[in-house]
Design an enzyme around this catalytic site. Structure first.
Site, PDB file in Angstrom:
ATOM      1  N   ASP A   1       0.808  -1.216   0.000  1.00 57.99           N
ATOM      2  CA  ASP A   1       0.000   0.000   0.000  1.00 57.99           C
ATOM      3  C   ASP A   1       0.844   1.271   0.000  1.00 57.99           C
ATOM      4  O   ASP A   1       0.502   2.266   0.624  1.00 57.99           O
ATOM      5  CB  ASP A   1      -0.983  -0.013   1.195  1.00 57.99           C
ATOM      6  CG  ASP A   1      -1.756  -1.313   1.223  1.00 57.99           C
ATOM      7  OD1 ASP A   1      -2.301  -1.664   0.168  1.00 57.99           O
ATOM      8  OD2 ASP A   1      -1.761  -1.999   2.248  1.00 57.99           O
TER       9      ASP A   1
ATOM     10  N   LYS B   1       2.189   1.879  -5.352  1.00 59.47           N
ATOM     11  CA  LYS B   1       2.889   1.351  -6.538  1.00 59.47           C
ATOM     12  C   LYS B   1       2.118   1.716  -7.814  1.00 59.47           C
ATOM     13  O   LYS B   1       2.717   2.048  -8.837  1.00 59.47           O
ATOM     14  CB  LYS B   1       3.011  -0.183  -6.449  1.00 59.47           C
ATOM     15  CG  LYS B   1       3.893  -0.651  -5.312  1.00 59.47           C
ATOM     16  CD  LYS B   1       3.926  -2.165  -5.214  1.00 59.47           C
ATOM     17  CE  LYS B   1       2.676  -2.797  -4.638  1.00 59.47           C
ATOM     18  NZ  LYS B   1       2.470  -2.582  -3.201  1.00 59.47           N
TER      19      LYS B   1
ATOM     20  N   GLY C   1      -5.030  -4.409  -3.975  1.00 57.31           N
ATOM     21  CA  GLY C   1      -5.931  -3.354  -4.430  1.00 57.31           C
ATOM     22  C   GLY C   1      -5.091  -2.284  -5.080  1.00 57.31           C
ATOM     23  O   GLY C   1      -4.296  -1.641  -4.414  1.00 57.31           O
ATOM     24  N   HIS C   2      -5.230  -2.137  -6.388  1.00 56.88           N
ATOM     25  CA  HIS C   2      -4.463  -1.102  -7.089  1.00 56.88           C
ATOM     26  C   HIS C   2      -5.401   0.072  -7.291  1.00 56.88           C
ATOM     27  O   HIS C   2      -6.378  -0.044  -8.007  1.00 56.88           O
ATOM     28  CB  HIS C   2      -3.981  -1.592  -8.460  1.00 56.88           C
ATOM     29  CG  HIS C   2      -3.176  -2.855  -8.394  1.00 56.88           C
ATOM     30  ND1 HIS C   2      -1.819  -2.871  -8.569  1.00 56.88           N
ATOM     31  CD2 HIS C   2      -3.543  -4.124  -8.169  1.00 56.88           C
ATOM     32  CE1 HIS C   2      -1.378  -4.101  -8.452  1.00 56.88           C
ATOM     33  NE2 HIS C   2      -2.402  -4.883  -8.211  1.00 56.88           N
TER      34      HIS C   2
ATOM     35  N   GLN D   1       1.383  -6.419  -3.137  1.00 58.25           N
ATOM     36  CA  GLN D   1       1.865  -6.594  -1.765  1.00 58.25           C
ATOM     37  C   GLN D   1       3.291  -6.022  -1.638  1.00 58.25           C
ATOM     38  O   GLN D   1       3.624  -5.107  -2.365  1.00 58.25           O
ATOM     39  CB  GLN D   1       1.810  -8.070  -1.333  1.00 58.25           C
ATOM     40  CG  GLN D   1       0.391  -8.619  -1.199  1.00 58.25           C
ATOM     41  CD  GLN D   1      -0.113  -9.285  -2.465  1.00 58.25           C
ATOM     42  OE1 GLN D   1       0.590 -10.020  -3.118  1.00 58.25           O
ATOM     43  NE2 GLN D   1      -1.352  -9.019  -2.806  1.00 58.25           N
TER      44      GLN D   1
HETATM   45  P1  IMP Z   1      -3.765 -13.029   2.080  1.00 57.60           P
HETATM   46  O1  IMP Z   1      -2.698 -12.887   1.071  1.00 57.60           O
HETATM   47  O2  IMP Z   1      -5.092 -12.511   1.620  1.00 57.60           O
HETATM   48  O3  IMP Z   1      -3.863 -14.419   2.647  1.00 57.60           O
HETATM   49  O4  IMP Z   1      -3.358 -12.102   3.328  1.00 57.60           O
HETATM   50  C1  IMP Z   1      -2.198 -12.363   4.094  1.00 57.60           C
HETATM   51  C2  IMP Z   1      -1.707 -11.088   4.754  1.00 57.60           C
HETATM   52  O5  IMP Z   1      -1.216 -10.208   3.763  1.00 57.60           O
HETATM   53  C3  IMP Z   1      -2.771 -10.299   5.510  1.00 57.60           C
HETATM   54  O6  IMP Z   1      -2.158  -9.672   6.617  1.00 57.60           O
HETATM   55  C4  IMP Z   1      -3.214  -9.256   4.507  1.00 57.60           C
HETATM   56  O7  IMP Z   1      -3.743  -8.121   5.145  1.00 57.60           O
HETATM   57  C5  IMP Z   1      -1.908  -8.952   3.813  1.00 57.60           C
HETATM   58  N1  IMP Z   1      -2.080  -8.498   2.414  1.00 57.60           N
HETATM   59  C6  IMP Z   1      -2.381  -9.279   1.348  1.00 57.60           C
HETATM   60  N2  IMP Z   1      -2.442  -8.542   0.228  1.00 57.60           N
HETATM   61  C7  IMP Z   1      -2.159  -7.274   0.588  1.00 57.60           C
HETATM   62  C8  IMP Z   1      -2.034  -6.048  -0.146  1.00 57.60           C
HETATM   63  O8  IMP Z   1      -2.199  -5.985  -1.367  1.00 57.60           O
HETATM   64  N3  IMP Z   1      -1.715  -4.938   0.577  1.00 57.60           N
HETATM   65  C9  IMP Z   1      -1.493  -4.990   1.929  1.00 57.60           C
HETATM   66  N4  IMP Z   1      -1.586  -6.102   2.650  1.00 57.60           N
HETATM   67  C10 IMP Z   1      -1.914  -7.247   1.990  1.00 57.60           C
HETATM   68 MG    MG Z   2      -2.583  -2.288  -2.197  1.00 57.63          MG
END
Ligand code: IMP
Ligand code: MG
Length: 363
Positions: A15, A18, A42-43, A226
């Site tokens: 976040d 990017k 989330g882009h 991520q």
């Molecule tokens: P999962 O990938 O949905 O299983 O989430 C695993 C962990 O990664 C959790 O703490 C989510 O909040 C975090 N996470 C996954 N995708 C994102 C992202 O795009 N931005 C920020 N945190 C993320």
């Molecule tokens: Mg994001």
């Protein structure tokens, strides 16, 4: 104009904006590639609409969708075809997508049972604060090989048989989670009929199409999702996502030559974290000052993010891990008049002061 071959990745917990950097770099001659993760991302970008800026969010598609550039899905992505088609259709009100979408035939397809399993498992012991987008169960199936349904399978005539086979292999797991029921297979087939039909035209040998595009002098932007702190092997285990997130890994997954690319690490000047897991520089006062003003909420889940002071110990490690050629610092405007304390070393119980990031990071 020089050719742009750039990978953009996050350096801490995501976040960082990017999408905004991709937005700055994109040209009509670009292919913007998603190479990891899936609907958990989330882009967010802003598009101009009738002279005003409107916010658009994509989860599976790279943010390049909102531009007149090509977009691509690499083989390591958790590809949710229904969500992806929805994003294409939503974008259509702003901009068409014909002839500018490339999907690797190899990419695994994320199906509704992955999302249901994720949600079910997160209700039990050992929750890691997942976004419930099906990520953990999906990568488990990919690694298992027998249960990976590729995009090529998905759009081919043998998809019904392949699905039946996989549902049989997963029968116990799906029954235990209360997901499997009479008619489930038919429901899945019906739910995916449109996506299979609409998306089939986009299936390609992506590795060769990227190579061709590069050789013709085209721009390639790899849009990371991520960030390194969430990498399945290198992040804050077990509070990570399930894919590999570092830039060299993303390039390797796309068969793109590291030497030809510039790698940009993006870091929001104050790191934030959404979901569970340690955050060494978290400070409740700083967090209370920054989060409400900066609108720090998860793009996928709407959960409040936690904010902390700049963590150069973590950023330094990530910069090395990603083999960064440059670092972009974002959102300084949100902390403009504040005193920032910067973390330059950790105090680890039993070890003392260190500039290394321990694998069992706490805090
Ligand atoms: P999962 O990938 O949905 O299983 O989430 C695993 C962990 O990664 C959790 O703490 C989510 O909040 C975090 N996470 C996954 N995708 C994102 C992202 O795009 N931005 C920020 N945190 C993320
Ligand atoms: Mg994001």
């Amino acid at each position: 104009m020089t050719q742009k071959l750039i990978a953009i990745v996050g350096l801490v917990w995501g976040d960082e904006g990017k999408g905004k950097i991709v937005d700055e770099l994109i040209t009509d001659n670009s292919i913007v590639v998603r190479a990891n993760g899936g609907g958990n991302a989330g882009h967010q970008v802003h598009v101009e609409k009738n002279g005003q800026l409107e916010k658009r969010t994509t989860h599976v598609s790279p943010s390049g969708l909102m531009h007149n550039a090509a977009i691509a899905i690499g083989p390591q992505v958790a590809f949710d075809p229904i969500q992806f088609l929805k994003e294409l259709e939503d974008a259509r009100t702003d901009i068409g997508y014909d002839n500018r979408v490339l999907i690797s035939e190899r990419v695994g397809v994320l199906l509704p049972y992955h999302i249901a399993l994720d949600t079910f498992e997160e209700m039990g012991a050992g929750s890691i604060g997942s976004t419930n987008s099906g990520i953990g169960p999906f990568y488990r199936d990919n690694a298992n090989r027998k249960t990976r349904i590729t995009f090529r399978d998905f759009v081919s005539d043998h998809f019904p048989e392949r699905l039946r086979e996989v549902l049989q292999l997963k029968e116990r797991e799906l029954k235990d989670a209360g997901i499997l029921h009479r008619g489930y297979e038919e429901e899945l087939l019906a739910a995916h009929e449109t996506a299979r039909k609409e998306l089939a035209q986009f299936a390609v040998r992506l590795e060769y199409r990227l190579k061709d595009h590069m050789e013709r002098g085209g721009d390639v932007l790899v849009e990371g999702a991520q960030a390194s702190g969430l990498d399945v092997d290198l992040g804050t285990i077990p509070y990570t996502t399930s894919s590999h997130l570092t830039a060299p890994h993303l390039l390797a997954s796309l068969e793109l030559p590291r030497g030809a690319f510039k790698i940009l690490g993006v870091e929001k000047i104050y790191p934030t974290r959404v979901g569970k897991g340690p955050m060494p520089t978290y400070d409740s006062e700083f967090d209370a000052q920054v989060v409400p003003n900066a609108g720090e909420v998860g793009a996928k889940t709407g959960r409040r993010r936690r904010a902390g002071y700049p963590d150069w110990v973590f950023v330094r490690r990530s910069a090395r891990m990603n083999d960064c050629d440059g670092i972009v610092i974002t959102r300084a405007d949100n902390v403009q008049d504040m005193d920032l304390r910067v973390c330059i070393a950790y105090d680890v119980p039993g070890e003392g002061r260190t500039e290394e990031v321990p694998s069992d990071l706490e805090g």
